[in-house]
Scaffold this motif. Structure first.
Motif, PDB file in Angstrom:
ATOM      1  N   SER A   4      54.602  38.616  31.387  1.00 34.00           N
ATOM      2  CA  SER A   4      53.668  37.942  31.062  1.00 34.00           C
ATOM      3  C   SER A   4      52.556  38.613  30.934  1.00 34.00           C
ATOM      4  N   PRO A   5      52.007  37.719  30.904  1.00 33.81           N
ATOM      5  CA  PRO A   5      50.510  38.096  30.163  1.00 33.81           C
ATOM      6  C   PRO A   5      49.415  38.298  30.682  1.00 33.81           C
ATOM      7  N   HIS A   6      50.129  37.934  31.676  1.00 29.97           N
ATOM      8  CA  HIS A   6      48.739  37.757  32.936  1.00 29.97           C
ATOM      9  C   HIS A   6      48.223  39.049  33.752  1.00 29.97           C
ATOM     10  N   ILE A   7      47.493  39.379  34.157  1.00 35.39           N
ATOM     11  CA  ILE A   7      47.014  40.702  34.671  1.00 35.39           C
ATOM     12  C   ILE A   7      47.504  41.161  36.355  1.00 35.39           C
ATOM     13  N   SER A   8      47.263  40.036  37.104  1.00 35.43           N
ATOM     14  CA  SER A   8      48.005  39.825  37.945  1.00 35.43           C
ATOM     15  C   SER A   8      49.240  40.758  38.258  1.00 35.43           C
ATOM     16  N   ASP A   9      50.583  40.194  37.351  1.00 40.26           N
ATOM     17  CA  ASP A   9      51.465  40.155  36.915  1.00 40.26           C
ATOM     18  C   ASP A   9      51.965  41.448  36.418  1.00 40.26           C
ATOM     19  N   ASN A  10      50.951  42.743  36.584  1.00 36.24           N
ATOM     20  CA  ASN A  10      50.599  43.506  35.344  1.00 36.24           C
ATOM     21  C   ASN A  10      50.733  44.956  36.739  1.00 36.24           C
ATOM     22  N   GLN A  11      51.961  45.796  36.938  1.00 37.85           N
ATOM     23  CA  GLN A  11      51.967  46.206  38.181  1.00 37.85           C
ATOM     24  C   GLN A  11      50.437  47.771  38.081  1.00 37.85           C
ATOM     25  N   TYR A  12      50.453  48.295  36.824  1.00 35.24           N
ATOM     26  CA  TYR A  12      49.970  49.503  36.481  1.00 35.24           C
ATOM     27  C   TYR A  12      48.133  48.639  37.065  1.00 35.24           C
ATOM     28  N   LEU A  13      47.975  47.470  36.498  1.00 35.54           N
ATOM     29  CA  LEU A  13      46.602  46.747  36.842  1.00 35.54           C
ATOM     30  C   LEU A  13      46.247  46.679  38.780  1.00 35.54           C
ATOM     31  N   ARG A  14      47.130  46.537  38.823  1.00 32.53           N
ATOM     32  CA  ARG A  14      47.381  46.406  40.134  1.00 32.53           C
ATOM     33  C   ARG A  14      47.562  48.051  40.989  1.00 32.53           C
ATOM     34  N   LYS A  15      48.094  48.525  40.719  1.00 32.03           N
ATOM     35  CA  LYS A  15      47.956  50.140  40.973  1.00 32.03           C
ATOM     36  C   LYS A  15      46.358  50.262  41.281  1.00 32.03           C
ATOM     37  N   LYS A  16      45.783  49.878  39.672  1.00 27.35           N
ATOM     38  CA  LYS A  16      43.784  50.217  39.852  1.00 27.35           C
ATOM     39  C   LYS A  16      43.495  49.815  40.702  1.00 27.35           C
ATOM     40  N   GLY A  17      43.696  48.672  41.226  1.00 29.18           N
ATOM     41  CA  GLY A  17      42.786  47.320  41.262  1.00 29.18           C
ATOM     42  C   GLY A  17      41.753  46.614  40.912  1.00 29.18           C
ATOM     43  N   ILE A  18      42.669  46.268  39.864  1.00 30.12           N
ATOM     44  CA  ILE A  18      41.885  45.264  38.696  1.00 30.12           C
ATOM     45  C   ILE A  18      43.128  43.741  39.253  1.00 30.12           C
ATOM     46  N   SER A  19      42.240  43.345  39.068  1.00 31.42           N
ATOM     47  CA  SER A  19      42.904  41.630  39.125  1.00 31.42           C
ATOM     48  C   SER A  19      41.747  40.871  37.639  1.00 31.42           C
ATOM     49  N   CYS A  20      42.277  39.650  37.734  1.00 34.10           N
ATOM     50  CA  CYS A  20      41.959  38.905  36.917  1.00 34.10           C
ATOM     51  C   CYS A  20      40.492  38.307  37.498  1.00 34.10           C
ATOM     52  N   ALA A  21      39.720  37.334  36.300  1.00 34.93           N
ATOM     53  CA  ALA A  21      38.224  36.991  36.323  1.00 34.93           C
ATOM     54  C   ALA A  21      38.224  35.620  36.948  1.00 34.93           C
ATOM     55  N   VAL A  22      39.138  34.856  37.363  1.00 32.91           N
ATOM     56  CA  VAL A  22      39.971  33.739  38.220  1.00 32.91           C
ATOM     57  C   VAL A  22      39.384  33.837  39.719  1.00 32.91           C
ATOM     58  N   SER A  23      40.359  35.896  39.671  1.00 29.25           N
ATOM     59  CA  SER A  23      40.517  35.477  41.947  1.00 29.25           C
ATOM     60  C   SER A  23      39.854  36.476  41.521  1.00 29.25           C
ATOM     61  N   THR A  24      39.020  36.883  41.200  1.00 28.33           N
ATOM     62  CA  THR A  24      37.844  37.349  41.565  1.00 28.33           C
ATOM     63  C   THR A  24      36.609  36.956  42.513  1.00 28.33           C
TER      64      THR A  24
END
Length: 63
Positions: free
Chosen positions: A33-53
């Motif tokens: 999946s290319p979505h940021i919210s589906d990436n476990q590493y980015l979720r651990k860092k607290g990074i979310s997609c611009a739309v969600s933010t």
């Protein structure tokens, strides 16, 4: 001119084949999946997609 077109077509076929190795050769395989919210590493860092933010900030602004 034909040499360039054939080279380009061959290059594109090779690129799709290499990108699709997981899809074509592994049972039940699929593209990651290319979505940021589906990436476990980015979720651990607290990074979310611009739309969600943006949606979260608008919700907080209305309160």
């Amino acid at each position: 001119m034909w040499k360039i077109l054939l080279f380009t077509a061959g290059f594109l076929v090779l690129a799709v084949a290499l990108l699709g190795v997981r899809v074509f050769f592994i049972k039940g395989g699929r593209f990651p999946s290319p979505h940021i919210s589906d990436n476990q590493y980015l979720r651990k860092k607290g990074i979310s997609c611009a739309v969600s933010t943006d949606a979260q900030e608008r919700k907080e602004k209305l309160r």
